[in-house]
Design a protein around this motif. Sequence first.
Motif, mmCIF file in Angstrom:
data_model
loop_
_atom_site.group_PDB
_atom_site.id
_atom_site.type_symbol
_atom_site.label_atom_id
_atom_site.label_comp_id
_atom_site.label_asym_id
_atom_site.label_seq_id
_atom_site.Cartn_x
_atom_site.Cartn_y
_atom_site.Cartn_z
ATOM 1 N N ILE A 126 31.936 -7.245 14.300
ATOM 2 C CA ILE A 126 32.917 -7.291 15.389
ATOM 3 C C ILE A 126 32.358 -6.433 16.524
ATOM 4 O O ILE A 126 31.976 -5.291 16.310
ATOM 5 C CB ILE A 126 34.273 -6.692 14.931
ATOM 6 C CG1 ILE A 126 34.712 -7.247 13.553
ATOM 7 C CG2 ILE A 126 35.351 -6.897 15.975
ATOM 8 C CD1 ILE A 126 35.007 -8.705 13.520
ATOM 9 N N PRO A 127 32.317 -6.980 17.754
ATOM 10 C CA PRO A 127 31.755 -6.181 18.853
ATOM 11 C C PRO A 127 32.590 -4.929 19.134
ATOM 12 O O PRO A 127 33.793 -4.901 18.858
ATOM 13 C CB PRO A 127 31.788 -7.141 20.054
ATOM 14 C CG PRO A 127 32.637 -8.291 19.658
ATOM 15 C CD PRO A 127 32.744 -8.317 18.177
ATOM 16 N N PRO A 187 40.625 -4.346 26.581
ATOM 17 C CA PRO A 187 39.826 -3.707 27.642
ATOM 18 C C PRO A 187 38.382 -4.210 27.627
ATOM 19 O O PRO A 187 37.790 -4.374 26.549
ATOM 20 C CB PRO A 187 39.894 -2.218 27.289
ATOM 21 C CG PRO A 187 41.149 -2.066 26.504
ATOM 22 C CD PRO A 187 41.313 -3.350 25.741
ATOM 23 N N ASP A 188 37.852 -4.477 28.773
ATOM 24 C CA ASP A 188 36.464 -4.895 28.955
ATOM 25 C C ASP A 188 36.170 -6.289 28.382
ATOM 26 O O ASP A 188 35.004 -6.669 28.259
ATOM 27 C CB ASP A 188 35.512 -3.857 28.315
ATOM 28 C CG ASP A 188 34.153 -3.857 28.997
ATOM 29 O OD1 ASP A 188 34.098 -4.192 30.189
ATOM 30 O OD2 ASP A 188 33.149 -3.539 28.327
ATOM 31 N N ARG A 189 37.205 -7.044 28.058
ATOM 32 C CA ARG A 189 36.973 -8.374 27.509
ATOM 33 C C ARG A 189 36.339 -9.294 28.548
ATOM 34 O O ARG A 189 35.488 -10.116 28.220
ATOM 35 C CB ARG A 189 38.296 -8.981 26.997
ATOM 36 C CG ARG A 189 38.165 -10.374 26.385
ATOM 37 C CD ARG A 189 37.362 -10.362 25.105
ATOM 38 N NE ARG A 189 37.055 -11.709 24.616
ATOM 39 C CZ ARG A 189 36.145 -11.980 23.696
ATOM 40 N NH1 ARG A 189 35.431 -11.015 23.134
ATOM 41 N NH2 ARG A 189 35.916 -13.215 23.323
ATOM 42 N N TYR A 190 36.809 -9.167 29.799
ATOM 43 C CA TYR A 190 36.380 -10.084 30.861
ATOM 44 C C TYR A 190 34.861 -10.176 30.949
ATOM 45 O O TYR A 190 34.295 -11.275 30.914
ATOM 46 C CB TYR A 190 36.976 -9.628 32.196
ATOM 47 C CG TYR A 190 36.857 -10.632 33.315
ATOM 48 C CD1 TYR A 190 37.757 -11.685 33.425
ATOM 49 C CD2 TYR A 190 35.855 -10.516 34.276
ATOM 50 C CE1 TYR A 190 37.663 -12.601 34.453
ATOM 51 C CE2 TYR A 190 35.760 -11.435 35.315
ATOM 52 C CZ TYR A 190 36.664 -12.476 35.402
ATOM 53 O OH TYR A 190 36.564 -13.381 36.421
ATOM 54 N N ASN A 191 34.216 -9.007 31.024
ATOM 55 C CA ASN A 191 32.749 -8.984 31.156
ATOM 56 C C ASN A 191 32.024 -9.390 29.879
ATOM 57 O O ASN A 191 30.805 -9.539 29.879
ATOM 58 C CB ASN A 191 32.277 -7.595 31.597
ATOM 59 C CG ASN A 191 32.604 -7.343 33.063
ATOM 60 O OD1 ASN A 191 32.700 -8.283 33.850
ATOM 61 N ND2 ASN A 191 32.796 -6.080 33.406
ATOM 62 N N MET A 205 42.700 -12.038 37.722
ATOM 63 C CA MET A 205 42.336 -12.656 36.441
ATOM 64 C C MET A 205 41.627 -11.648 35.541
ATOM 65 O O MET A 205 41.870 -11.581 34.333
ATOM 66 C CB MET A 205 41.441 -13.878 36.691
ATOM 67 C CG MET A 205 42.206 -15.088 37.232
ATOM 68 S SD MET A 205 41.130 -16.345 38.017
ATOM 69 C CE MET A 205 40.429 -17.127 36.582
ATOM 70 N N LYS A 206 40.757 -10.849 36.163
ATOM 71 C CA LYS A 206 40.042 -9.818 35.420
ATOM 72 C C LYS A 206 41.009 -8.732 34.936
ATOM 73 O O LYS A 206 40.969 -8.298 33.781
ATOM 74 C CB LYS A 206 38.952 -9.214 36.329
ATOM 75 C CG LYS A 206 38.059 -8.219 35.644
ATOM 76 C CD LYS A 206 36.905 -7.789 36.549
ATOM 77 C CE LYS A 206 36.096 -6.689 35.876
ATOM 78 N NZ LYS A 206 34.925 -6.283 36.672
ATOM 79 N N LEU A 207 41.903 -8.330 35.830
ATOM 80 C CA LEU A 207 42.919 -7.323 35.496
ATOM 81 C C LEU A 207 43.739 -7.761 34.284
ATOM 82 O O LEU A 207 43.971 -6.987 33.343
ATOM 83 C CB LEU A 207 43.841 -7.126 36.710
ATOM 84 C CG LEU A 207 45.038 -6.182 36.565
ATOM 85 C CD1 LEU A 207 44.574 -4.725 36.700
ATOM 86 C CD2 LEU A 207 46.115 -6.471 37.617
#
Lengths: 273, 273
Positions: free
Chosen positions: A235-236, A157-161, A148-150
């Motif tokens: 925007i982050p 990129p890095d959206r999950y965290n 799911m993280k992948l």
Amino acid sequence: MTTDTYPQKGFNTVNRYKHQATYDVETIHSIVNSTPVLHVSFVPDPSVPAPIILPMIGQMGLFPGDQARGEEGWNCYLHGYVSSRLMKLADEAVKRGEEGLPLCVAATKVDGFVLTLTPNTHNYNYRSAVLQGFATIVEDQEEKIWAMKLITNSVIPDRYNNTRIPPDGAEMQSTRILKLKITGASGKVREGVPNDERKDMKREDILDAVWTGVIPVYEKLGEPQPGPYNRLSGIPDHVNNFVQEQNKAREKHAFDTAYKPAPVKRVKKGEEE
Amino acid sequence: MTTDTYPQKGFNTVNRYKHQATYDVETIHSIVNSTPVLHVSFVPDPSVPAPIILPMIGQMGLFPGDQARGEEGWNCYLHGYVSSRLMKLADEAVKRGEEGLPLCVAATKVDGFVLTLTPNTHNYNYRSAVLQGFATIVEDQEEKIWAMKLITNSVIPDRYNNTRIPPDGAEMQSTRILKLKITGASGKVREGVPNDERKDMKREDILDAVWTGVIPVYEKLGEPQPGPYNRLSGIPDHVNNFVQEQNKAREKHAFDTAYKPAPVKRVKKGEEE
């Protein structure tokens, strides 16, 4: 990976325009990984040879747990509009003692429209990859979260965290991930300026009349638009950097491709299957 | 067309996210027609339920000769990397007295990345269409030329008449067009701002921490690049106008879509198949 090319055997062998074919693992994986929607095909009723296709999100990966067990081949993890029908079929195949449900996955990216002297020689600059294999449902919870993280990070990129994690019990239950074990794969890449046949290249009247060239094509990411319940100002970085970098890289790729030498055709009679 | 929706029956019925489903003929045809590469799936060996997928170029059309005979259903004409294997299978199916080779065609366009509070609710704004039917090889020379023109002009409007035409004998022989008679079709469309689940919308800490919004996505056409044997100065109107108009329309669509209200989820337990 220990092998850097997929073996050429049976149905993954490209028989048309062989000079554009590739079995290079890195090339094939990069096409799959950079395609936002994969098309996944399966046969819903084995007694009728009629396939259907679903659009899904996917990503190549080698789960650390598999790697620790000595496995080397990367799998394609699939998520998205996973129909329960597809899940049921994968489940039934495993219960019958089979390797999984036979699936085919295709990814294609258009890099340019190649405009030549005559309709027959018109072409695209493009990259396409096709995977075949057997799919099973990921049951291991650690592997499922890893996948799911992948997949989330493959979109941004890095959206999950940067979101509310971990998935709760209900989310883990409702989400299903398919793991495609690859048995065959192939790719095709066309890049470069137009090429035409000798018969037209000799015709002054045609060369004087027809514009030939390439229209570069790429997926453009627009300025991110905050939604109605967004509270963050600006925007982050993980979103902004991604948009800037992707736009630069994608535009560059499409234009670079448009200037490369044309592929030399080496198709002979009988070479096609 | 006399019917403006495709019938919902069997495998074309969308069971997941029903509220995003469409059977509207115009919507489905417009998704297929605006997709530069279609993915076409078929089963190469009827005794093995394993499909393969080929990327092809296609377009919906109703041949005037068919219309004159009273036919009303539009077909999907397919061209491109038509493998001889695919042609052979279509030919054999017809010779066995069948309607043609069972094919599935899929087209998907991504209009935006929808970034929400939690990985599970992340989404795309997208349009996808799936066609199912029986394919035969177009043998009628008039229909074949009509389809070649239809498909060439689908890439760049009016391109056909701006190239060296008509196709010569060798080109007519080497080019093959498949005609897919549609037996079922469905589409799915997601547009709008992010939507999240109630459990996360109540959480102040999450709303304060996670950026939510849409990154609009569209296929951008770059400045046309003349090829090495082009002799024309400037870009001809049929190319230039197309690039300008498409870029304006595609950008507008992606941004318009990003601002629409989110779809209201109406998925209930048991609604999925």
